[in-house]
Design an enzyme around this catalytic site. Structure first.
Site, PDB file in Angstrom:
ATOM      1  N   CYS A   1     106.425 -42.424  60.721  1.00 62.32           N
ATOM      2  CA  CYS A   1     107.486 -41.612  61.331  1.00 62.32           C
ATOM      3  C   CYS A   1     107.978 -42.087  62.700  1.00 62.32           C
ATOM      4  CB  CYS A   1     107.009 -40.160  61.439  1.00 62.32           C
ATOM      5  SG  CYS A   1     106.839 -39.391  59.815  1.00 62.32           S
TER       6      CYS A   1
ATOM      7  N   LYS B   1      95.778 -43.487  61.395  1.00 67.30           N
ATOM      8  CA  LYS B   1      95.058 -42.458  62.143  1.00 67.30           C
ATOM      9  C   LYS B   1      93.947 -41.918  61.245  1.00 67.30           C
ATOM     10  CE  LYS B   1      97.171 -38.230  61.940  1.00 67.30           C
ATOM     11  NZ  LYS B   1      98.132 -37.239  62.361  1.00 67.30           N
TER      12      LYS B   1
ATOM     13  N   VAL C   1     104.684 -35.475  52.235  1.00 72.15           N
ATOM     14  CA  VAL C   1     105.377 -34.224  52.569  1.00 72.15           C
ATOM     15  C   VAL C   1     105.584 -33.357  51.329  1.00 72.15           C
ATOM     16  CG1 VAL C   1     107.593 -33.275  53.376  1.00 72.15           C
ATOM     17  CG2 VAL C   1     106.493 -35.123  54.639  1.00 72.15           C
TER      18      VAL C   1
ATOM     19  N   GLU D   1     110.419 -31.438  58.759  1.00 67.23           N
ATOM     20  CA  GLU D   1     108.971 -31.278  58.578  1.00 67.23           C
ATOM     21  C   GLU D   1     108.234 -31.797  59.815  1.00 67.23           C
ATOM     22  OE1 GLU D   1     107.096 -29.830  55.983  1.00 67.23           O
ATOM     23  OE2 GLU D   1     105.825 -30.090  57.731  1.00 67.23           O
ATOM     24  N   PHE D   2     107.237 -31.030  60.249  1.00 69.16           N
ATOM     25  CA  PHE D   2     106.478 -31.441  61.441  1.00 69.16           C
ATOM     26  C   PHE D   2     105.004 -31.668  61.138  1.00 69.16           C
ATOM     27  CE2 PHE D   2     110.116 -28.948  62.879  1.00 69.16           C
ATOM     28  CZ  PHE D   2     110.705 -29.837  63.768  1.00 69.16           C
TER      29      PHE D   2
HETATM   30  N1  LIG Z   1     104.530 -38.484  56.170  1.00 72.13           N
HETATM   31  C1  LIG Z   1     104.664 -37.707  57.220  1.00 72.13           C
HETATM   32  O1  LIG Z   1     103.723 -37.481  57.976  1.00 72.13           O
HETATM   33  C2  LIG Z   1     105.992 -37.051  57.508  1.00 72.13           C
HETATM   34  C3  LIG Z   1     106.046 -36.021  58.466  1.00 72.13           C
HETATM   35  C4  LIG Z   1     107.265 -35.433  58.724  1.00 72.13           C
HETATM   36  C5  LIG Z   1     108.407 -35.861  58.066  1.00 72.13           C
HETATM   37  N2  LIG Z   1     108.319 -36.889  57.156  1.00 72.13           N
HETATM   38  C6  LIG Z   1     109.540 -37.286  56.468  1.00 72.13           C
HETATM   39  O2  LIG Z   1     109.503 -36.755  55.151  1.00 72.13           O
HETATM   40  C7  LIG Z   1     110.098 -37.666  54.222  1.00 72.13           C
HETATM   41  C8  LIG Z   1     109.095 -37.998  53.126  1.00 72.13           C
HETATM   42  O3  LIG Z   1     108.007 -38.667  53.716  1.00 72.13           O
HETATM   43  P1  LIG Z   1     106.679 -39.020  52.894  1.00 72.13           P
HETATM   44  O4  LIG Z   1     105.739 -39.611  53.869  1.00 72.13           O
HETATM   45  O5  LIG Z   1     106.263 -37.849  52.092  1.00 72.13           O
HETATM   46  O6  LIG Z   1     107.259 -40.153  51.911  1.00 72.13           O
HETATM   47  P2  LIG Z   1     106.515 -40.872  50.706  1.00 72.13           P
HETATM   48  O7  LIG Z   1     107.043 -42.245  50.673  1.00 72.13           O
HETATM   49  O8  LIG Z   1     105.047 -40.638  50.791  1.00 72.13           O
HETATM   50  O9  LIG Z   1     107.023 -40.083  49.404  1.00 72.13           O
HETATM   51  C9  LIG Z   1     108.328 -40.105  48.941  1.00 72.13           C
HETATM   52  C10 LIG Z   1     108.302 -39.832  47.437  1.00 72.13           C
HETATM   53  O10 LIG Z   1     109.639 -39.657  46.970  1.00 72.13           O
HETATM   54  C11 LIG Z   1     109.740 -40.223  45.663  1.00 72.13           C
HETATM   55  N3  LIG Z   1     111.148 -40.440  45.336  1.00 72.13           N
HETATM   56  C12 LIG Z   1     111.996 -41.351  45.842  1.00 72.13           C
HETATM   57  N4  LIG Z   1     113.224 -41.179  45.291  1.00 72.13           N
HETATM   58  C13 LIG Z   1     113.149 -40.151  44.426  1.00 72.13           C
HETATM   59  C14 LIG Z   1     114.082 -39.487  43.578  1.00 72.13           C
HETATM   60  N5  LIG Z   1     115.364 -39.851  43.519  1.00 72.13           N
HETATM   61  N6  LIG Z   1     113.649 -38.454  42.824  1.00 72.13           N
HETATM   62  C15 LIG Z   1     112.363 -38.066  42.873  1.00 72.13           C
HETATM   63  N7  LIG Z   1     111.432 -38.639  43.688  1.00 72.13           N
HETATM   64  C16 LIG Z   1     111.817 -39.666  44.445  1.00 72.13           C
HETATM   65  C17 LIG Z   1     108.901 -41.482  45.772  1.00 72.13           C
HETATM   66  O11 LIG Z   1     108.507 -41.947  44.489  1.00 72.13           O
HETATM   67  C18 LIG Z   1     107.714 -40.978  46.611  1.00 72.13           C
HETATM   68  O12 LIG Z   1     106.671 -40.475  45.792  1.00 72.13           O
HETATM   69  C19 LIG Z   1     110.541 -38.867  55.048  1.00 72.13           C
HETATM   70  O13 LIG Z   1     111.892 -38.703  55.387  1.00 72.13           O
HETATM   71  C20 LIG Z   1     109.685 -38.788  56.275  1.00 72.13           C
HETATM   72  O14 LIG Z   1     110.291 -39.358  57.396  1.00 72.13           O
HETATM   73  C21 LIG Z   1     107.142 -37.474  56.858  1.00 72.13           C
END
Ligand SMILES: NC(=O)c1ccc[n+]([C@@H]2O[C@H](COP(=O)([O-])OP(=O)(O)OC[C@H]3O[C@@H](n4cnc5c(N)ncnc54)[C@H](O)[C@@H]3O)[C@@H](O)[C@H]2O)c1
Length: 480
Positions: A287, A347, A11, A160-161
């Site tokens: 998710c 996927k 994201v 985020e969607f």
């Molecule tokens: N992946 C998706 O398709 C998607 C879609 C919609 C919403 N979301 C939501 O968005 C959020 C993020 O998802 P993601 O898939 O990108 O997660 P991810 O695990 O890929 O990335 C999270 C990042 O945050 C970093 N991080 C953690 N703590 C930190 C801090 N204190 N300071 C700086 N960086 C830090 C981690 O090192 C990691 O790189 C989640 O809540 C998820 O549910 C994800």
């Protein structure tokens, strides 16, 4: 505007790249130094189509930076996004420790030089908008025990969607932008930030054309709590829709109906809609499962048991196991059999393995004594690194996977699998058994190629031809 994005996962990186492409000055922050080093070299740490191009364009115009040091960029920022992970705890509750650390650090870095908006983009339990505000204040207080009068900020929830695999297009051409804000000043900053996306007045980047007919993206303004709830409700509904298609597929198999025809027939009803009606191994990824669990947990805190959400989880789990049953029906004994998994990623067009059905299927087959081989166009390395405990044989091609296998299972519907020479693949196998967990192939074509084919909810009997079908009705719905 000066934008900081905290967290450079799926994201955060896409959000940062897109805001920079739209002309904002972006700094992306992560605690993972290796990730930041890669991003500084222009290499995304994840596989996501078009992301590398967007990052290159952003870097060329000096519009994006990457750092592990949150302080200076937050001090200079107008808007700070939190996009850190919120993985599930064993209880189903969301683990908010990353969010808490990020929010406190933001507070510690803020001064009274400007008004800032702290935006939560992570998917968080309902009520976290207030928690973020509290944590930012606590972080401020810890850093300045003498007091923080004059430090002004607002809090927004901006769920985020995006879908992995088409995250750049989803971010630039969203169905809607949802913003919950604590006050009107905060909402106004968010409107300014999103103005180019709402007006759709930017040039489309190479390879990511604007959908035809799109002239605006609606911005839905809501309360903080409603915005958080919108995210959970959307994911719960989508998961339920896939679960419904799977339930219908299971009934179709028993009564001898063809589920793709049934879904095409109901999908034309505008109240239902054609997308997300593809039966198969069920959903996976980071998710749906986690968000449904978190929503159920929140509901329980208020004394409410959601039977529908519970059923969605159960139906989905059963779909994964269905593959094992189909293999047992075909092979009887799985011990010692060589089973090839076509696809590992949860996927297509991503290397994300979080809650991937492939991992459940591989684990079960290995427990049952089968030999498991796998091929995936991009996720092989991720699997090797993340699951060294799984005794998988990693193949470099579908031909290698098929050679001497007793059965192949389609786990991920990668587009490139559609153009495989099925007759050649079948000829390489010890037993040409194909369990098509994604209904990727035409059963007649697979049978003609020499496969013993079984899909999900598909009618194995020859159908009368020509069928009195209404003209223009697609036999299969487009992939969602
Ligand atoms: N992946 C998706 O398709 C998607 C879609 C919609 C919403 N979301 C939501 O968005 C959020 C993020 O998802 P993601 O898939 O990108 O997660 P991810 O695990 O890929 O990335 C999270 C990042 O945050 C970093 N991080 C953690 N703590 C930190 C801090 N204190 N300071 C700086 N960086 C830090 C981690 O090192 C990691 O790189 C989640 O809540 C998820 O549910 C994800």
């Amino acid at each position: 505007m000066r934008v900081v994005v905290i967290g450079t996962g799926y994201v955060g990186t896409v959000t940062g790249a897109c805001f920079s492409y739209l002309g904002h000055q972006v700094t992306c922050v992560d605690t993972d130094a290796a990730k930041i080093l890669r991003l500084q070299r222009g290499e995304p740490a994840i596989y996501e189509p078009h992301l590398e191009t967007l990052l290159r364009l952003a870097a060329e115009r000096g519009g994006i930076q990457f750092t592990t040091d949150l302080g200076p960029p937050v001090a200079a920022a107008d808007v700070v996004f939190i996009a850190v992970g919120t993985p599930p705890l064993p209880s189903g509750e969301a683990d908010l420790s990353y969010l808490e650390a990020a929010a406190r650090s933001i507070g510690a870095a803020m001064d009274d030089s400007r008004f800032r908006v702290v935006v939560n983009k992570s998917t968080v339990p309902v009520g976290c908008g207030n928690l973020v505000e509290t944590l930012v204040r606590e972080g401020m207080g810890d850093a300045r025990p003498s007091g923080c009068r004059g430090v002004r900020f607002g809090v927004a929830s901006n769920p985020e969607f995006l879908r992995e695999g088409c995250a750049v297009a989803d971010s630039l051409y969203p169905d809607r932008i949802v913003v919950g804000a604590s006050d009107e000043t905060t909402m106004e900053v968010m409107r300014q930030l999103y103005a180019p996306l709402v007006a759709q007045n930017f040039d489309a980047p190479p390879g990511v054309p604007r959908p035809s007919g799109m002239t605006r993206a609606p911005l839905v303004s809501a309360t903080l709590t409603s915005a958080e709830m919108i995210k959970y409700a959307a994911n719960a509904f989508l998961a339920m829709k896939i679960g419904f298609a799977n339930e219908m597929a299971n009934i179709c198999e028993r009564v001898g109906a063809e589920v793709t025809e049934v879904m095409a027939g109901i999908g034309l009803d505008s109240r239902i809609g054609a997308r997300f009606l593809n039966p198969g191994l069920g959903w996976g990824g980071s998710c749906f499962g986690k968000d449904i669990q978190a929503l159920m947990h929140t509901a329980r805190e208020y004394g409410y048991e959601s039977k529908l959400l519970q059923a969605s989880l159960e139906v989905n789990a059963a779909q994964r196991h269905m593959v094992i049953q189909k293999l047992q029906e075909k092979l009887f004994i799985l011990k010692g059999r060589s089973i090839g998994l076509l696809g590992l990623a949860f996927k297509p067009d991503t290397d994300d393995l979080r809650d991937a059905p492939s991992l459940y299927i591989a684990e079960r087959l290995l427990q049952m004594g089968a030999r498991v081989k796998c091929f995936d166009p991009v996720a092989l390395e991720a699997c090797r690194q993340q699951r060294p405990d799984l005794r998988l044989r990693y193949c470099q091609s579908v031909r290698e996977l098929a050679t001497d296998s007793d059965a192949l299972v389609v786990v991920t519907e990668w587009a490139e699998f559609r153009s495989l020479d099925l007759a050649e693949i079948a000829s390489l196998m010890a037993k040409p058994i194909l369990v098509d967990g994604r209904n990727l192939f035409d059963p007649d074509a697979a049978l003609a190629a020499g496969f013993d084919y079984t899909g999900v909810g598909r009618c194995p009997r020859p159908r009368p031809a020509p069928s009195p079908r209404e003209e223009g009705v697609p036999a299969r719905m487009p992939a969602s």
